[in-house]
Design a protein around this motif. Sequence first.
Motif, PDB file in Angstrom:
ATOM      1  N   UNK A 141       0.806  -1.227   0.000  1.00  0.00           N
ATOM      2  CA  UNK A 141       0.000   0.000   0.000  1.00  0.00           C
ATOM      3  C   UNK A 141       0.831   1.266   0.000  1.00  0.00           C
ATOM      4  N   UNK A 142       2.129   1.142   0.324  1.00  0.00           N
ATOM      5  CA  UNK A 142       2.941   2.358   0.368  1.00  0.00           C
ATOM      6  C   UNK A 142       3.544   2.696  -0.987  1.00  0.00           C
ATOM      7  N   UNK A 143       3.205   1.916  -2.039  1.00  0.00           N
ATOM      8  CA  UNK A 143       3.721   2.206  -3.373  1.00  0.00           C
ATOM      9  C   UNK A 143       3.299   3.590  -3.832  1.00  0.00           C
ATOM     10  N   UNK A 144       4.067   4.100  -4.793  1.00  0.00           N
ATOM     11  CA  UNK A 144       3.685   5.394  -5.366  1.00  0.00           C
ATOM     12  C   UNK A 144       2.437   5.190  -6.218  1.00  0.00           C
ATOM     13  N   UNK A 145       1.395   6.028  -6.004  1.00  0.00           N
ATOM     14  CA  UNK A 145       0.156   5.902  -6.781  1.00  0.00           C
ATOM     15  C   UNK A 145      -0.248   7.299  -7.208  1.00  0.00           C
ATOM     16  N   UNK A 146       0.220   7.701  -8.378  1.00  0.00           N
ATOM     17  CA  UNK A 146       0.011   9.095  -8.776  1.00  0.00           C
ATOM     18  C   UNK A 146      -1.442   9.377  -9.112  1.00  0.00           C
ATOM     19  N   UNK A 147      -2.148   8.369  -9.621  1.00  0.00           N
ATOM     20  CA  UNK A 147      -3.550   8.596  -9.981  1.00  0.00           C
ATOM     21  C   UNK A 147      -4.373   8.908  -8.739  1.00  0.00           C
ATOM     22  N   UNK A 148      -4.085   8.151  -7.633  1.00  0.00           N
ATOM     23  CA  UNK A 148      -4.824   8.398  -6.393  1.00  0.00           C
ATOM     24  C   UNK A 148      -4.503   9.796  -5.869  1.00  0.00           C
ATOM     25  N   UNK A 149      -3.201  10.135  -5.900  1.00  0.00           N
ATOM     26  CA  UNK A 149      -2.798  11.452  -5.419  1.00  0.00           C
ATOM     27  C   UNK A 149      -3.474  12.557  -6.229  1.00  0.00           C
ATOM     28  N   UNK A 150      -3.512  12.356  -7.558  1.00  0.00           N
ATOM     29  CA  UNK A 150      -4.125  13.359  -8.438  1.00  0.00           C
ATOM     30  C   UNK A 150      -5.600  13.524  -8.094  1.00  0.00           C
ATOM     31  N   UNK A 151      -6.279  12.397  -7.849  1.00  0.00           N
ATOM     32  CA  UNK A 151      -7.716  12.471  -7.555  1.00  0.00           C
ATOM     33  C   UNK A 151      -7.959  13.178  -6.234  1.00  0.00           C
ATOM     34  N   UNK A 152      -7.091  12.869  -5.261  1.00  0.00           N
ATOM     35  CA  UNK A 152      -7.274  13.510  -3.962  1.00  0.00           C
ATOM     36  C   UNK A 152      -7.035  15.018  -4.065  1.00  0.00           C
ATOM     37  N   UNK A 153      -6.050  15.404  -4.886  1.00  0.00           N
ATOM     38  CA  UNK A 153      -5.790  16.830  -5.057  1.00  0.00           C
ATOM     39  C   UNK A 153      -6.965  17.527  -5.707  1.00  0.00           C
ATOM     40  N   UNK A 154      -7.531  16.914  -6.712  1.00  0.00           N
ATOM     41  CA  UNK A 154      -8.579  17.599  -7.472  1.00  0.00           C
ATOM     42  C   UNK A 154      -9.879  17.714  -6.690  1.00  0.00           C
ATOM     43  N   UNK A 155     -10.035  16.899  -5.638  1.00  0.00           N
ATOM     44  CA  UNK A 155     -11.296  16.979  -4.907  1.00  0.00           C
ATOM     45  C   UNK A 155     -11.396  18.164  -3.966  1.00  0.00           C
TER      46      UNK A 155
END
Lengths: 484, 79, 235, 109
Positions: free
Chosen positions: D95-109
């Motif tokens: 779960x600690x892998x880099x996940x840019x899509x998740x980060x992007x979604x969290x930023x945009x919300x």
Amino acid sequence: MSSIYFIALPLLFGFAVPILSRFGKNSVAYSSAIMQLALLYLAYSMISMPNSVVEVIAINPPLGISLVANKVSVAFVLLFTLLMSLFSIYYLDIRRTKPYKDENKFFILINMLLASAIGLVLSSDIFNIYVFFEIAGISAYILSAYEGSAKAYEAGIKYLITGMIASIFLVFAIALIYIHLGSLNLAVLSERFMTLPSEMKLLISMLLFIGFGFKVEIFPLNFWVTDVYEGSSTLVNGLFSSIVVKAYLFVFFHIFYLFIPSGEYGSFLVMVGAITMIVAETVALKQTNLKRIFAYSSLGQIGFIFSTLTLESSSAVTAAIFIVIAHSIAKLAIFLTITIIEHSSGSVDISTLRHIKSPFVVTIFIVAMVSLLGLPPLLGFTGKFLSLKSFAVSAEFLPLTIIIIASVIESVYYFKLVGLLLDRESERKPLPTSLIQKSILSLLILILVVVGVAPWIISPYIDQASHMMLDNSLYISTLLGAGK
Amino acid sequence: MIGIVILGSFIAIIIVAFASIVEKRLADSIVLSMGVGLGSVVLFFIFQAPDVALTEAVIGAGISSVIFLMALKHLKASR
Amino acid sequence: MNLKRDVAVQTYSGLGLSALLAITILNIMLHNMPQSVKRAGEKLLEINSQDGVANAVTTVVVYFRGFDTLGEIAVLFIASLGIGLVLSSHSEHHHKVESSFILKTASKLLFPIIILFGIYVMVYGHLSPGGGFQGGVIVASAFLLLLISHQDFELSHSVISAFETLAGVSYVIIGLMGLWILDNFLGNFIPHDISQMGMLVSGGIIPLIYIIVGIKVGSEMSMIVQNLLKRSDNE
Amino acid sequence: MLTYLGYLFIVLGMVAFIISAIGLLRMPDIYSRMHVGAKSPTMGTILVISGAICLEPTWALKLLLLGAFILLTNPLSSSVIARASHKAGVPHVNPKDIDELRDYKEESQ
């Protein structure tokens, strides 16, 4: 004139409906009726031709597909086009008050049904027969699910599944035939079929019997029929019972006579027909839904026709053609009358018969039922009498007894219905009928009465037709001799 | 050499077809039945029926499975 | 009247019967394979060599058994009509899912290529493997790609039914023209010389009919796909 | 000479396919499987196609078109599958892998 128009014109009409519907609201309905009347005229003009006509498509038989119009197939085509055009005119009247949703699609479907029924009768190529089998099947599945209610969908799905199983068996049989005999033409197959090893012959015959048996509605394979009749609309039931089943019956026996001229499985099939009849009539006694009652009565009549045709004598075939004509006309009249009753009272339970007050409808109903029962002086009597006579001549006494018992049972519930119609004690409401409805129904009944009183109007023609149906060498020589 | 390919495709078709019957999840079973189509494409091509192979690839393995999947989605939506 | 049970019973009995039959047939076939009957296929190939179409399978499908092909077109037509009819009772409310930028761009790039390939398969049906059925389905799959990737894309119903009608009507008309000119339904009335075998314009009506079949199949399949896809999105 | 080059390319392509097959079996979760399932088959196909061009130079145009089509579709389909499984919530093995899509979604919300 060429017999290809019987198939090409309805297909052309079906494909062209989106253009036709641009020309106004009624254009599709009227052009459909006009086209069917034209086909009726064409069929009538072909009935007087002296010899069989073979219509070659693309290349000569035995390699190509061809349509054979001889006395017997033209008789069936005439019957189908007559009933279909009367049905269309009747529907033209009904659609003013109670049209189907998406009417254009309904017209496409009934015309495809007509084209495929005629194709089944005319075609002389077993794979082509399978193609028409599929067209008739798919349009019938959709027609039975047409109303969109839960029951209609149930009927459609049941019909679809049984139809698909039938198709699998049939296409399997055709594949085996092609592997072993190297041809698809009925005439060539008729010459070669008896040369097969006996196990293979039995297997192919069984596959064909099961494949067609589902559609011909023969005893162990007809469990789905009444549910389909109950779910689909009453008008469509009239078409199923008077046109579609008759086409399947014709093609089944056409193939049977051509492939097995020695009557090898005759004693098995005659009992199958008799059992179909007695089972259907016994079950019909307990029913309270008009559609189900007449569905079972259709099954019974089909069993009767089936066992008559298996006798393979020319008098029996004559009798069977008489019964086919009488049954088709009477059943169409009955289902059209039930439509009137259903539209005014909203129910098809037999108790609704107590509450209608219309001497016209009551007369039609009773005359049609009496003809179905086979009492003189109506057309049903001629067929039944000839058929029982040919049973006695062939010394098939066991099926004869079963059929007579079944007819007695049949008369019990018919007279129950007559009793309800004539019951004096109940309150009755008048039943409105329009002029077109009256004239179509009286025309149907008139045919039953006139031909019943004077069967010699059509009997010479039917005699010739039945000889032609049994004469394999004539069929083979006309089909293989054709070529331009 | 070609015999091994034919035998391999036959065995693969049988295994995939059986798996698609036994499979409980319908979506997986549809995808497995696509495998039957692909195996038969190889066989048709080896037996010199390129027309049939093309038809099977486009219709049997392609569009019919897509239609099955869409019908499945429709069933799930109406439930 | 228990639908669920009935369907299951019928399906299983059908499967059981089929398995039984398969075993019987295998048994019979292994023990006596049919001896050499002169097959119809060989005779058909003989005739084809006088007819000027490079792909013999096409001649058999479109010309010798063209009447069956007409019937199959009708089957597809009715099936598409039935799907439209059964699904038309549902509401038209769409549930939209925005697809990613990559998918949108790539499908726009791929769409013309797939269409081009479909048309190629259709038009060269009489020269190389393929033809109307395959080409039509390839065209439909191009539309499927666009329908899946672009949620607001919708095929115009009237345009598709115009194509459908045009193709169906012209198939029957070509058949009837054969009847009027050569006294033979689906007769090959356009001149077709054997010396032109292998050229794009050869074989008379055969490539023409295959293109018509392609248009018909393509429009029917696109319509089926669109009906199923759009109607299944509502929740 | 060209023939040997062609065979060499084809063998190299096969090696790429085998590596991808082993990777599919060995990789722990769907995202890393998509990685091996997309990259090495694309390369393998291109290599096989170039080998075929060396063997049959007259088919070069058609084969090049085929290669271009595969270059277009293969990455696209694996990207769509990976995105769909991310949306459906298929978990990472770590779960600690880099996940840019998740980060992007969290930023945009």
